[in-house]
Design an enzyme around this catalytic site. Structure first.
Site, PDB file in Angstrom:
ATOM      1  N   HIS A 149       0.816  -1.215   0.000  1.00 36.26           N
ATOM      2  CA  HIS A 149       0.000   0.000   0.000  1.00 36.26           C
ATOM      3  C   HIS A 149       0.854   1.271   0.000  1.00 36.26           C
ATOM      4  O   HIS A 149       0.358   2.352   0.296  1.00 36.26           O
ATOM      5  CB  HIS A 149      -0.980  -0.011   1.184  1.00 36.26           C
ATOM      6  CG  HIS A 149      -2.030  -1.071   1.044  1.00 36.26           C
ATOM      7  ND1 HIS A 149      -2.792  -1.540   2.083  1.00 36.26           N
ATOM      8  CD2 HIS A 149      -2.444  -1.781  -0.043  1.00 36.26           C
ATOM      9  CE1 HIS A 149      -3.622  -2.483   1.652  1.00 36.26           C
ATOM     10  NE2 HIS A 149      -3.423  -2.650   0.371  1.00 36.26           N
ATOM     11  N   SER A 224      -6.873  -7.302   9.783  1.00 37.89           N
ATOM     12  CA  SER A 224      -8.255  -7.790   9.812  1.00 37.89           C
ATOM     13  C   SER A 224      -8.550  -8.658   8.582  1.00 37.89           C
ATOM     14  O   SER A 224      -9.621  -9.245   8.483  1.00 37.89           O
ATOM     15  CB  SER A 224      -9.227  -6.609   9.887  1.00 37.89           C
ATOM     16  OG  SER A 224      -8.999  -5.714   8.813  1.00 37.89           O
TER      17      SER A 224
HETATM   18  P1  NAD Z   1      -6.964  -3.096  10.305  1.00 34.61           P
HETATM   19  O1  NAD Z   1      -7.016  -1.792  11.053  1.00 34.61           O
HETATM   20  O2  NAD Z   1      -8.089  -3.421   9.399  1.00 34.61           O
HETATM   21  O3  NAD Z   1      -6.808  -4.306  11.331  1.00 34.61           O
HETATM   22  C1  NAD Z   1      -5.803  -4.314  12.307  1.00 34.61           C
HETATM   23  C2  NAD Z   1      -6.041  -5.539  13.185  1.00 34.61           C
HETATM   24  O4  NAD Z   1      -4.969  -5.616  14.109  1.00 34.61           O
HETATM   25  C3  NAD Z   1      -7.334  -5.463  14.000  1.00 34.61           C
HETATM   26  O5  NAD Z   1      -8.107  -6.614  13.727  1.00 34.61           O
HETATM   27  C4  NAD Z   1      -6.864  -5.412  15.455  1.00 34.61           C
HETATM   28  O6  NAD Z   1      -7.677  -6.185  16.308  1.00 34.61           O
HETATM   29  C5  NAD Z   1      -5.474  -6.018  15.370  1.00 34.61           C
HETATM   30  N1  NAD Z   1      -4.557  -5.483  16.385  1.00 34.61           N
HETATM   31  C6  NAD Z   1      -4.286  -4.191  16.637  1.00 34.61           C
HETATM   32  N2  NAD Z   1      -3.320  -4.069  17.560  1.00 34.61           N
HETATM   33  C7  NAD Z   1      -2.968  -5.337  17.920  1.00 34.61           C
HETATM   34  C8  NAD Z   1      -2.016  -5.877  18.830  1.00 34.61           C
HETATM   35  N3  NAD Z   1      -1.191  -5.093  19.535  1.00 34.61           N
HETATM   36  N4  NAD Z   1      -1.937  -7.225  18.962  1.00 34.61           N
HETATM   37  C9  NAD Z   1      -2.766  -8.038  18.234  1.00 34.61           C
HETATM   38  N5  NAD Z   1      -3.661  -7.584  17.337  1.00 34.61           N
HETATM   39  C10 NAD Z   1      -3.767  -6.245  17.174  1.00 34.61           C
HETATM   40  O7  NAD Z   1      -5.569  -3.113   9.549  1.00 34.61           O
HETATM   41  P2  NAD Z   1      -5.186  -3.739   8.137  1.00 34.61           P
HETATM   42  O8  NAD Z   1      -5.775  -5.103   7.986  1.00 34.61           O
HETATM   43  O9  NAD Z   1      -3.717  -3.526   8.016  1.00 34.61           O
HETATM   44  O10 NAD Z   1      -5.921  -2.826   7.076  1.00 34.61           O
HETATM   45  C11 NAD Z   1      -5.953  -1.436   7.240  1.00 34.61           C
HETATM   46  C12 NAD Z   1      -5.327  -0.616   6.124  1.00 34.61           C
HETATM   47  O11 NAD Z   1      -4.867   0.547   6.795  1.00 34.61           O
HETATM   48  C13 NAD Z   1      -4.125  -1.188   5.471  1.00 34.61           C
HETATM   49  O12 NAD Z   1      -4.326  -1.009   4.117  1.00 34.61           O
HETATM   50  C14 NAD Z   1      -2.949  -0.309   5.908  1.00 34.61           C
HETATM   51  O13 NAD Z   1      -2.282   0.159   4.756  1.00 34.61           O
HETATM   52  C15 NAD Z   1      -3.542   0.905   6.520  1.00 34.61           C
HETATM   53  N6  NAD Z   1      -2.977   1.357   7.834  1.00 34.61           N
HETATM   54  C16 NAD Z   1      -1.628   1.307   8.039  1.00 34.61           C
HETATM   55  C17 NAD Z   1      -1.116   1.737   9.242  1.00 34.61           C
HETATM   56  C18 NAD Z   1       0.377   1.676   9.444  1.00 34.61           C
HETATM   57  O14 NAD Z   1       1.131   1.788   8.470  1.00 34.61           O
HETATM   58  N7  NAD Z   1       0.850   1.467  10.673  1.00 34.61           N
HETATM   59  C19 NAD Z   1      -1.944   2.211  10.262  1.00 34.61           C
HETATM   60  C20 NAD Z   1      -3.329   2.263  10.017  1.00 34.61           C
HETATM   61  C21 NAD Z   1      -3.827   1.822   8.788  1.00 34.61           C
END
Ligand code: NAD
Length: 275
Positions: A149, A224
């Site tokens: 992404h 997720s």
């Molecule tokens: P999502 O937000 O859909 O899901 C994240 C999952 O991680 C959730 O189900 C949550 O329960 C779990 N989670 C969070 N913290 C946790 C922990 N400490 N231990 C265990 N589980 C934990 O994220 P996704 O599937 O990556 O999709 C979201 C989109 O958002 C992606 O396309 C990504 O590019 C983008 N995004 C990226 C960032 C980043 O770069 N850090 C941050 C936010 C969103």
């Protein structure tokens, strides 16, 4: 894949019963099963999502404390048409970027555990949906990392495709330019991340799916598994006969197909299964 590679919103279940975002304590038997699968595998692919970076202080989107869970309107700003068509949205996006927690964030034990997997050459690829650059900061081999992404650490011009370091654009915002334009052609600048409505990079997708099709273990961490097309690496790996380990605080649509599901804190669980 190349025709409609548009991320689409999650249909994954939401809401963490514990409300903590970290999930329940992982079952030691399941940890042991996962550790055995990791030890036995010879071609490993890791897929990570926003959840691996929450312990570094970057909120996810759809977890209990997620950006979109708390403010569903924020999702609208992630659409390319809205960004291009509304100067106010762009100005707000630049203010948000300036204040983003991403710039201060440091890798956590989850990112470092993935680096461990590289040591004996069994890691085929690290596919990350994250744009925060923390896998690279942790020391993961750039040749193995596919940032499907994009990255928040660069900007791209939507007209001439010129790329530049994000920091330079942020310096201009801090100096008073609310919506800095491309220095080459005057076009609209944006973080080099894939917004809804933008195509993913075909080469990245091809690498991701080729790796998934030839692995014997897929470890999905902190995602997720509701954003496509990248979530399709899971059925791709399963069709190839790979084992599946899911490490995520909340349920995912693929839990029923996993050999092991570990619903604990990634920072605790991942080091425990790679060691
Ligand atoms: P999502 O937000 O859909 O899901 C994240 C999952 O991680 C959730 O189900 C949550 O329960 C779990 N989670 C969070 N913290 C946790 C922990 N400490 N231990 C265990 N589980 C934990 O994220 P996704 O599937 O990556 O999709 C979201 C989109 O958002 C992606 O396309 C990504 O590019 C983008 N995004 C990226 C960032 C980043 O770069 N850090 C941050 C936010 C969103």
């Amino acid at each position: 894949m190349a025709d409609a590679p548009v991320p689409r919103p999650s249909t994954a279940p939401d809401g963490d019963p514990a409300g903590s975002g970290r999930g329940p304590e992982p079952d030691p038997v399941a940890i042991d099963q996962a550790r055995r699968l990791v030890a036995a595998a010879t071609r490993i692919v890791v897929l990570t999502g926003a959840g691996i970076s929450t312990d570094s202080g970057i909120p996810d989107f759809r977890g209990p404390n997620g950006v979109w869970t708390k403010n569903p309107k924020a999702e609208r700003m992630a659409h390319i048409d809205v960004y291009v068509g509304d100067r106010e949205v762009r100005e707000r996006a630049w203010r948000n970027r300036l204040e983003s927690e991403v710039w201060q964030a440091r890798p956590n034990p989850g990112h470092r555990a993935v680096v461990e997997l590289e040591r004996d050459g069994r890691l085929l690829a690290l596919l990350t949906q994250n744009i925060d650059g923390l896998h690279l900061a942790a020391g993961s081999d750039p040749d193995l990392v596919v940032q499907v992404h994009g990255t928040a650490h660069e900007v791209v011009c939507l007209t001439c495709d010129e790329r530049a370091p994000m920091q330079r654009a942020l310096d201009r915002v801090a100096a008073g330019e609310a919506d800095p334009a491309c220095r080459m052609c005057g076009g609209i600048l944006k973080a080099a991340v894939i917004s809804f409505g933008q195509n993913l990079v075909v080469d990245d997708l091809e690498r991701a799916f080729a790796a998934a099709a030839s692995c014997d273990l897929l470890v999905a961490v902190g995602t997720s598994l509701g954003v496509y097309p990248i979530a399709d690496v899971v059925p791709t790996a399963l069709r190839a006969g790979a084992a599946l380990v899911i490490v995520n605080a909340e349920p995912t649509p693929f839990d029923a197909h996993a050999d092991v599901v570990l619903a604990g804190s990634i920072s605790d669980v991942l080091p425990a299964i790679v060691g």
